[in-house]
Scaffold this motif. Structure first.
Motif, PDB file in Angstrom:
ATOM      1  N   ASN A 170       0.812  -1.226   0.000  1.00 31.38           N
ATOM      2  CA  ASN A 170       0.000   0.000   0.000  1.00 31.38           C
ATOM      3  C   ASN A 170       0.841   1.271   0.000  1.00 31.38           C
ATOM      4  N   MET A 173       1.313   2.138  -3.712  1.00 31.33           N
ATOM      5  CA  MET A 173       0.167   2.099  -4.625  1.00 31.33           C
ATOM      6  C   MET A 173       0.150   3.268  -5.624  1.00 31.33           C
ATOM      7  N   ALA A 209      -3.709  -7.465  -4.232  1.00 28.82           N
ATOM      8  CA  ALA A 209      -4.079  -6.038  -4.132  1.00 28.82           C
ATOM      9  C   ALA A 209      -3.790  -5.319  -5.457  1.00 28.82           C
ATOM     10  N   ARG A 213      -6.421  -3.667  -8.240  1.00 29.13           N
ATOM     11  CA  ARG A 213      -6.242  -2.300  -8.743  1.00 29.13           C
ATOM     12  C   ARG A 213      -6.241  -2.288 -10.276  1.00 29.13           C
TER      13      ARG A 213
END
Ligand code: ZN
Ligand code: ZN
Length: 258
Positions: A170, A173, A209, A213
């Motif tokens: 994260n 990101m 993740a 995305r």
């Protein structure tokens, strides 16, 4: 379930692999795969251990020989995995102009001429010094339009720390999002590489993740690759990974799409 295609494998034509073409084909058949693409390494950096090893003619000889033997049961596509470094952009372009492949994978393996999973790469570096140059190089690769397929997008997550430093997806990101946007805009396709499951990860390269995305940003399709360097790893972890990829709403590339 629809049969899967392994788009990323290595044979003895890669300096770091042990499987013969025949072994790869036989295992692909045993695992019920639709087909296989052997993507041996082509490296342009003299400091890369694979430099000078690549032999297109020997590779094609094996492709043609194995198509004769297994071609009625297994589709064999031609491919290559190119180590991208921005300084070799012109050389890569020239190489791809002179050699024909069905499937060209772009991959980042080196930062400042060092394989980033070597312990020396992280020595004395901060988190930013480790990860930022990697994302920059991957972004440069995505913008280069040299590759239709992008290999193991978050490969760098496998760096091994023996201290409090860690990789947190994260935190990166924004950088990853910019890369994914460039991949989607240039009509390139993300690879889902299951070799991460043979290390210590619970998901592929890139992790869930990032794949989520990719889908949110408009990504529609992925290619599955085992990155097998030995025969028993052909199609490794495909079934479960494919199920989860489809759950995200992403399509899996089939032989007829390449
Ligand atoms: Zn690779
Ligand atoms: Zn590979």
């Amino acid at each position: 379930m629809q049969a899967l295609f392994d788009f990323h494998t290595h044979s003895i034509h890669s300096y770091d692999a042990t499987a013969t073409f025949d072994e790869l084909c036989k295992n692909a058949l045993k695992k019920g795969l639709q087909g296989i693409c052997v993507t041996d390494h082509m490296d342009f950096d003299k400091k890369d251990p694979g430099y000078g090893y690549y032999n297109y003619d020997a590779y094609m000889k094996d492709v043609n020989r194995c198509r004769e033997i297994y071609g009625d049961r297994l589709l064999i596509k031609t491919g290559v995995e190119i180590t991208y470094q921005k300084e070799f952009k012109d050389k890569i372009k020239q190489f791809l102009g002179n050699h024909k492949f069905d499937y060209v994978l772009g991959a980042v393996h080196l930062i400042d001429h060092v394989f980033f999973l070597n312990p020396e790469y992280i020595l004395g570096k901060t988190i930013n010094e480790i990860f930022e140059p990697y994302w920059q190089e991957v972004l440069s690769m995505a913008r280069s339009s040299l590759f239709r397929y992008i290999a193991h997008l978050d490969f760098i997550k496998s760096v091994e720390f023996k201290d409090s430093r860690e990789f947190r997806v994260n935190d990166w990101m924004p950088e990853i999002t910019e890369i994914l946007e460039n991949i989607i805009e240039s009509d390139a396709i993300l690879e889902v590489n299951t070799s991460a499951l043979r290390r210590r990860h619970t998901g592929p390269y890139p992790g869930w993740a990032i794949l989520k995305r990719y889908k949110e940003l408009g990504g529609t399709c992925v290619a599955m690759g085992s990155d097998a360097h030995s025969a028993q790893h052909v199609g490794f972890g495909f079934k479960e990974t494919a199920r989860r990829v489809r759950e995200l709403g992403l399509k899996i590339l089939r032989k007829q799409d390449v």
